[in-house]
Enzyme design. Structure first.
Site, PDB file in Angstrom:
ATOM      1  N   CYS A   1      10.044 -41.888 -18.549  1.00  0.00           N
ATOM      2  CA  CYS A   1       9.686 -40.487 -18.317  1.00  0.00           C
ATOM      3  C   CYS A   1       8.849 -39.920 -19.465  1.00  0.00           C
ATOM      4  O   CYS A   1       8.044 -39.019 -19.264  1.00  0.00           O
ATOM      5  CB  CYS A   1      10.939 -39.650 -18.088  1.00  0.00           C
TER       6      CYS A   1
ATOM      7  N   CYS B   1      14.533 -35.757 -18.051  1.00  0.00           N
ATOM      8  CA  CYS B   1      14.965 -37.073 -18.540  1.00  0.00           C
ATOM      9  C   CYS B   1      14.184 -37.446 -19.791  1.00  0.00           C
ATOM     10  O   CYS B   1      12.978 -37.259 -19.869  1.00  0.00           O
ATOM     11  CB  CYS B   1      14.758 -38.132 -17.457  1.00  0.00           C
TER      12      CYS B   1
ATOM     13  N   ASP C   1      31.225 -49.011 -11.387  1.00  0.00           N
ATOM     14  CA  ASP C   1      30.084 -49.923 -11.317  1.00  0.00           C
ATOM     15  C   ASP C   1      29.431 -49.707  -9.967  1.00  0.00           C
ATOM     16  O   ASP C   1      30.095 -49.329  -9.006  1.00  0.00           O
ATOM     17  CB  ASP C   1      30.528 -51.391 -11.398  1.00  0.00           C
TER      18      ASP C   1
ATOM     19  N   CYS D   1      14.139 -40.608 -21.057  1.00  0.00           N
ATOM     20  CA  CYS D   1      13.998 -42.070 -21.144  1.00  0.00           C
ATOM     21  C   CYS D   1      12.541 -42.443 -21.422  1.00  0.00           C
ATOM     22  O   CYS D   1      11.628 -41.648 -21.244  1.00  0.00           O
ATOM     23  CB  CYS D   1      14.527 -42.748 -19.881  1.00  0.00           C
TER      24      CYS D   1
ATOM     25  N   HIS E   1      14.503 -46.268 -15.540  1.00  0.00           N
ATOM     26  CA  HIS E   1      14.794 -44.828 -15.433  1.00  0.00           C
ATOM     27  C   HIS E   1      16.134 -44.583 -14.722  1.00  0.00           C
ATOM     28  O   HIS E   1      16.944 -43.763 -15.173  1.00  0.00           O
ATOM     29  CB  HIS E   1      13.683 -44.070 -14.700  1.00  0.00           C
TER      30      HIS E   1
ATOM     31  N   ASP F   1      34.091 -59.553 -11.597  1.00  0.00           N
ATOM     32  CA  ASP F   1      34.904 -59.312 -10.398  1.00  0.00           C
ATOM     33  C   ASP F   1      35.515 -60.654  -9.997  1.00  0.00           C
ATOM     34  O   ASP F   1      35.211 -61.686 -10.594  1.00  0.00           O
ATOM     35  CB  ASP F   1      34.065 -58.686  -9.287  1.00  0.00           C
TER      36      ASP F   1
ATOM     37  N   PHE G   1      35.692 -59.650  -3.054  1.00  0.00           N
ATOM     38  CA  PHE G   1      34.886 -58.729  -2.264  1.00  0.00           C
ATOM     39  C   PHE G   1      33.659 -59.417  -1.653  1.00  0.00           C
ATOM     40  O   PHE G   1      33.346 -59.221  -0.489  1.00  0.00           O
ATOM     41  CB  PHE G   1      34.445 -57.526  -3.119  1.00  0.00           C
TER      42      PHE G   1
ATOM     43  N   GLN H   1      44.841 -51.522  -3.173  1.00  0.00           N
ATOM     44  CA  GLN H   1      44.173 -51.524  -1.871  1.00  0.00           C
ATOM     45  C   GLN H   1      44.915 -50.565  -0.936  1.00  0.00           C
ATOM     46  O   GLN H   1      45.699 -49.756  -1.381  1.00  0.00           O
ATOM     47  CB  GLN H   1      44.124 -52.955  -1.310  1.00  0.00           C
TER      48      GLN H   1
ATOM     49  N   GLY I   1      38.323 -51.352  -2.337  1.00  0.00           N
ATOM     50  CA  GLY I   1      38.270 -51.097  -0.902  1.00  0.00           C
ATOM     51  C   GLY I   1      37.785 -49.715  -0.518  1.00  0.00           C
ATOM     52  O   GLY I   1      38.088 -49.232   0.570  1.00  0.00           O
TER      53      GLY I   1
HETATM   54 ZN   LIG Z   1      13.642 -41.200 -17.047  1.00  0.00          ZN
END
Ligand SMILES: [Zn+2]
Length: 393
Positions: free
Chosen positions: A330, A325, A287, A327, A356, A97, A101, A210, A237
């Site tokens: 999990c 999930c 993001d 991952c 996670h 960036d 900001f 903006q 913005g």
């Molecule tokens: Zn997970």
């Protein structure tokens, strides 16, 4: 003479306004829509780079914050290390960036003039000055693959007059950013140069639209930004205090009018449902600090809404955070164990919840991309929203 581009962007499927495509940077292919984890100070907080690269997450691009890295460790340190990629040990794409900001968020600590923004460092109170030229110089030294123009952000509730003044300043700063950027690319200041097939090896520069919640000003800002000409376009913005329907009204009005052949980036937004809703309105890149920040405060994002890991009701619950999930957290750990770690103040609680949460955000975007490609995005969107509301926990 056709100019060799810094990035290439191709749309491969579309469902209504929702687009699935590929953004090719000098550091690899990024399938869009994409979520970019935020690495504020040269680290995505609470997670190792190996994990970001793992199949669990497979983050193709992360963010760095110009403001934070400029103040500490400073660009001399990063230049000496050979740029931000080498300094942090990350070979994939980086977006930085502009610092605009962060400086804006300092509120009373800053003073804005035509030339730039004067402010006191949040670290030691020293007087600092950031301008389009300084921001471009810092981002060239960082060597990120995508650079953002230096802009000014008007508050969410700013008046028409105040917003118009700020938007016009942003337009002048965008032009100055581009001029300074081109100069720096020409004189070899970019530490991240990399030969990539069919690309120019230089950094890409994105412009920022903006105009707060004023749709007429948003349209003018879009025109001003497109007239200057950038490799990609961002909506800035938003998510700065305005109400959610206002945010979506702006996205719905502006995103479809942005150049179709360039990536569209919605800055700093948002929750998983915000991401899906913005994709439905034509956005390609996101993001947000939510998955990492909330991971550190004990909050998990799941397909059935948010889960507060501190809650006593999980004390003996052997289920994973999210039963749908896949991952590694999990697959291995229970809510009872994660609650115990959090209550005991163990650092592993933050690490596992961050993992996670990032997996959930990145996997949601994977689902979004697949559904657009198969023409099922409306169904995906409906079922995703229904799942969050169902929240039977
Ligand atoms: Zn997970």
């Amino acid at each position: 003479m056709t100019k060799v581009p810094a990035t290439r962007f191709e749309i491969e499927a579309q469902n209504g306004e929702a687009r699935a495509g590929v953004l090719t940077t000098r550091r690899g292919r990024i399938e869009t829509p994409v979520f970019m984890p935020v690495g504020t100070a040269g680290t995505v907080k609470g997670i190792r780079f190996e994990e970001l690269e793992s199949l669990d997450l497979d983050a193709r691009i992360i963010l760095g914050n110009t403001y934070h890295l400029w103040l500490r460790p400073g660009i001399e340190v990063i230049k000496a290390a050979g740029g931000l990629h080498r300094f942090i040990g990350w070979d994939r794409a980086l977006l930085t960036d502009s610092g605009g900001f962060q400086v804006w968020s300092l509120g009373a600590l800053r003073k804005i003039s035509e030339e730039g923004t004067e402010f006191r460092s949040h670290l030691d109170g020293s007087l600092q000055f950031l301008s389009p030229e300084v921001s471009m110089e810092v981002q060239a030294a960082l060597g990120s693959d995508i650079v953002m123009v230096f802009d000014e952000c008007a508050p969410g509730e700013a008046s028409h007059e105040e917003t118009e003044r700020s938007m016009n300043l942003t337009a002048r700063w965008a032009q100055r950013s581009k001029t300074a950027f081109d100069l720096l690319q020409g004189n070899g200041a970019d530490t991240g140069r990399l030969e990539a097939h069919g690309l120019s090896s230089r950094q890409a520069l994105f412009g920022i639209v903006q105009g707060a919640s004023h749709l007429d000003l948003r349209r003018i800002s879009l025109e001003q930004t497109v007239n200057i000409g950038f490799d990609g376009y961002a909506i800035g913005g938003l998510s700065v205090g305005e109400k959610k329907p206002v945010m979506f009204e702006v996205i719905e009005e502006i995103a479809p009018q942005m150049p179709k052949d360039a990536p569209r980036y919605l800055m700093g937004v948002g929750t998983p449902e915000d991401l899906v809703e913005a994709v439905a309105r034509g956005v390609d890149m996101f993001d947000c600090v939510l998955p990492t920040r909330n991971g550190r405060t004990g909050q998990a994002f799941t397909a059935r809404g948010k889960l507060n890991v501190k809650n006593a009701r999980w004390a003996n619950d052997s289920r994973p955070l999210d039963e749908s999930c896949r991952c590694s957290v999990c697959r291995r750990h229970s809510r009872a164990y994660l609650r115990h770690l959090y209550i005991a103040g163990e650092m592993l609680a933050s690490i596992l919840l961050t993992h996670h949460n990032l997996a959930f955000f990145l996997d949601t975007m994977r689902g979004v991309r697949q559904s657009i490609r198969s023409g099922d995005f409306p169904k995906f969107r409906r079922e995703f929203t229904e799942g969050l509301i169902a929240n039977g926990e």
